[in-house]
Scaffold this motif. Structure first.
Motif, PDB file in Angstrom:
ATOM      1  N   ASN A   7       0.846  -1.197   0.000  1.00 61.11           N
ATOM      2  CA  ASN A   7       0.000   0.000   0.000  1.00 61.11           C
ATOM      3  C   ASN A   7       0.880   1.244   0.000  1.00 61.11           C
ATOM      4  O   ASN A   7       0.549   2.260  -0.592  1.00 61.11           O
ATOM      5  N   ALA A   8       2.033   1.138   0.698  1.00 55.71           N
ATOM      6  CA  ALA A   8       2.857   2.323   0.955  1.00 55.71           C
ATOM      7  C   ALA A   8       3.910   2.601  -0.110  1.00 55.71           C
ATOM      8  O   ALA A   8       4.592   3.599  -0.025  1.00 55.71           O
ATOM      9  N   GLU A   9       4.090   1.723  -1.072  1.00 58.44           N
ATOM     10  CA  GLU A   9       5.212   1.865  -1.986  1.00 58.44           C
ATOM     11  C   GLU A   9       4.759   1.599  -3.422  1.00 58.44           C
ATOM     12  O   GLU A   9       4.040   0.640  -3.681  1.00 58.44           O
ATOM     13  N   GLU A  10       5.214   2.458  -4.325  1.00 63.11           N
ATOM     14  CA  GLU A  10       4.794   2.307  -5.727  1.00 63.11           C
ATOM     15  C   GLU A  10       5.457   1.120  -6.404  1.00 63.11           C
ATOM     16  O   GLU A  10       4.864   0.420  -7.194  1.00 63.11           O
ATOM     17  N   ARG A  11       6.752   0.906  -6.087  1.00 63.39           N
ATOM     18  CA  ARG A  11       7.469  -0.196  -6.743  1.00 63.39           C
ATOM     19  C   ARG A  11       6.979  -1.549  -6.222  1.00 63.39           C
ATOM     20  O   ARG A  11       6.570  -1.656  -5.066  1.00 63.39           O
ATOM     21  N   GLU A  12       7.061  -2.554  -7.069  1.00 62.71           N
ATOM     22  CA  GLU A  12       6.728  -3.905  -6.602  1.00 62.71           C
ATOM     23  C   GLU A  12       7.896  -4.438  -5.789  1.00 62.71           C
ATOM     24  O   GLU A  12       9.063  -4.175  -6.111  1.00 62.71           O
ATOM     25  N   LYS A  77      19.039  -1.230  -7.601  1.00 64.48           N
ATOM     26  CA  LYS A  77      18.219  -2.422  -7.859  1.00 64.48           C
ATOM     27  C   LYS A  77      17.468  -2.908  -6.624  1.00 64.48           C
ATOM     28  O   LYS A  77      16.727  -3.881  -6.699  1.00 64.48           O
ATOM     29  N   THR A  78      17.719  -2.289  -5.472  1.00 67.22           N
ATOM     30  CA  THR A  78      17.090  -2.839  -4.265  1.00 67.22           C
ATOM     31  C   THR A  78      16.663  -1.742  -3.293  1.00 67.22           C
ATOM     32  O   THR A  78      17.117  -0.607  -3.375  1.00 67.22           O
ATOM     33  N   MET A  79      15.779  -2.119  -2.398  1.00 68.32           N
ATOM     34  CA  MET A  79      15.353  -1.218  -1.335  1.00 68.32           C
ATOM     35  C   MET A  79      16.050  -1.622  -0.034  1.00 68.32           C
ATOM     36  O   MET A  79      16.276  -2.805   0.202  1.00 68.32           O
TER      37      MET A  79
END
Ligand code: SF4
Ligand code: SF4
Length: 380
Positions: A7-12, A77-79
């Motif tokens: 819900n909180a993040e646009e990226r998958e 490439k990562t969160m």
């Protein structure tokens, strides 16, 4: 790799997150930097795009190693998820120096997910008095952190209180097919889901105990499920446990603290299956049977009610008992000893056998003798 939309993040975000609190170690006990960097990059190359660290993991080396692993184009490439060590905060002025140190260790200028680490009753008041949430909100407004959340090890009542206290975007709770009623539990997962808060699950394998050295009585349950056609293909104990968590409504991401390439590749394979988040009623019943069997192996029936507290020696009695129960139920798995050693300040050997706790225990547990048992089993 399976991905989910928060819900909180646009990226998958990959359904499997890499928790880097159990990195491979050298003989001297320090994290093996070279091997750890290779593992982190391998995970990212295979599609994992959520790496979870904390100020305290590996005495700060977890953050430093992640910073190095994310060079050469891997940061994009990562969160990153990182956490504020609540136990080091006494006043609001303590917060920012720690966060600055984390940015320095990671060598980044943005942390995607930032958590208040380990909300428990002992720190809840302090979290509110130090304006911790407002402080983090300011950092979010300045574009230094992305989403604000918390990790949790208290009970369900405190969980609902914490959830309702601030507009958190996500939270992190412990859940596996055995621990459905301890801490926030399944009820907590549902409470957060109803409020649109993303839930990250930690300890899906109970620190590896649900997958390593599985007791014969439990393995017999998995083998029977295959023999009776509940499942058509071989399924490892780890896959049973991961699938159970993934199939719970409201789970956004599952963290696994992987220490070897073998674990990493096995988990990536499991989380790449299209049906990783699906379980039939018969499969769920098999997990329930395994949970009942594990619970029947619990030696001391402590309910973690804490009526026995406080102990004059400042022992966290129910936590000592929990580690000891895990030690017996999971065939003396080294994880239980490691957690007993590293997570507790006071141990069974600190008990002075005053018996003050025993009269207050509704389960009538011989706590003084249990502390002696812990000392004998763990060596101190
Ligand atoms: S018997 Fe041991 S655990 Fe119980 S209150 Fe006394 S010192 Fe604490
Ligand atoms: S009072 Fe008894 S059951 Fe409750 S936490 Fe203490 S030891 Fe466990």
């Amino acid at each position: 790799m399976q991905y989910r939309k928060f819900n909180a993040e646009e990226r998958e975000i990959s359904l499997l997150g890499f928790g880097i609190m159990r990195l491979p170690r050298l003989e001297n006990g320090k994290a093996d930097e070279e091997q750890s960097i290779r593992m982190i990059r391998h995970a990212i190359d295979q599609g994992v795009n959520y790496i979870d660290t904390a100020y305290s993991y590996h005495d700060g080396d977890s953050e430093r190693i992640l910073g190095k692993a994310l060079k050469d184009g891997y940061r994009e490439k990562t969160m990153i998820a990182d956490k504020l060590p609540t136990w080091l905060i006494k006043k609001e002025e303590d917060i920012q120096p720690i966060i600055e140190e984390q940015f320095k260790r990671l060598d980044v200028d943005f942390i995607d997910f930032y958590l208040v680490h380990n909300i428990i009753p002992e720190v809840w008041e302090m979290i509110q008095e130090t304006n911790m949430f407002d402080h983090l909100q300011k950092l979010k407004n300045e574009g230094r952190i992305g989403h604000i959340g918390f990790s949790f090890h208290g009970n369900y009542d405190l969980f609902t209180e914490a959830i309702d206290a601030y507009p958190w975007e996500f939270c992190q709770i412990q859940l596996n097919y055995l621990d459905t009623e301890i801490q926030a539990g399944l009820k907590g997962l549902e409470y957060a889901r109803e409020r649109g808060i993303d839930v990250i699950i930690m300890e899906p394998l109970k620190g590896g105990r649900l997958s390593d050295k599985v007791p014969p009585d439990i393995q017999e349950i998995w083998d029977r499920a295959k023999a009776e056609g509940v499942v058509s293909a071989d399924r490892s104990p780890a896959e049973w446990a991961f699938k159970w968590v993934a199939s719970q409504p409201g789970v956004s991401l599952i963290l696994s603290g992987m220490s070897t390439f073998g674990q990493l590749d096995e988990n990536i394979e499991i989380f790449s299956k299209e049906d990783v988040d699906q379980m039939t009623q018969d499969e769920l019943a098999v997990c329930e049977e395994a949970a009942k069997k594990y619970n029947s192996m619990i030696k001391y029936q402590c309910t973690a009610c804490r009526y026995c507290m406080p102990c004059p020696q400042e022992l966290d009695i129910h936590i000592v008992i929990r580690h000891l129960n895990n030690w017996y139920a999971f065939d003396k798995n080294p994880s239980s000893k490691l957690e007993y050693t590293e997570w507790l300040d006071k141990h069974g050997s600190d008990c002075v056998h005053c018996h003050a706790c025993e009269a207050k225990c509704p389960q009538r547990l011989p706590i003084s003798d249990i502390m002696t048992d812990a000392e004998e089993q763990f060596g101190f």
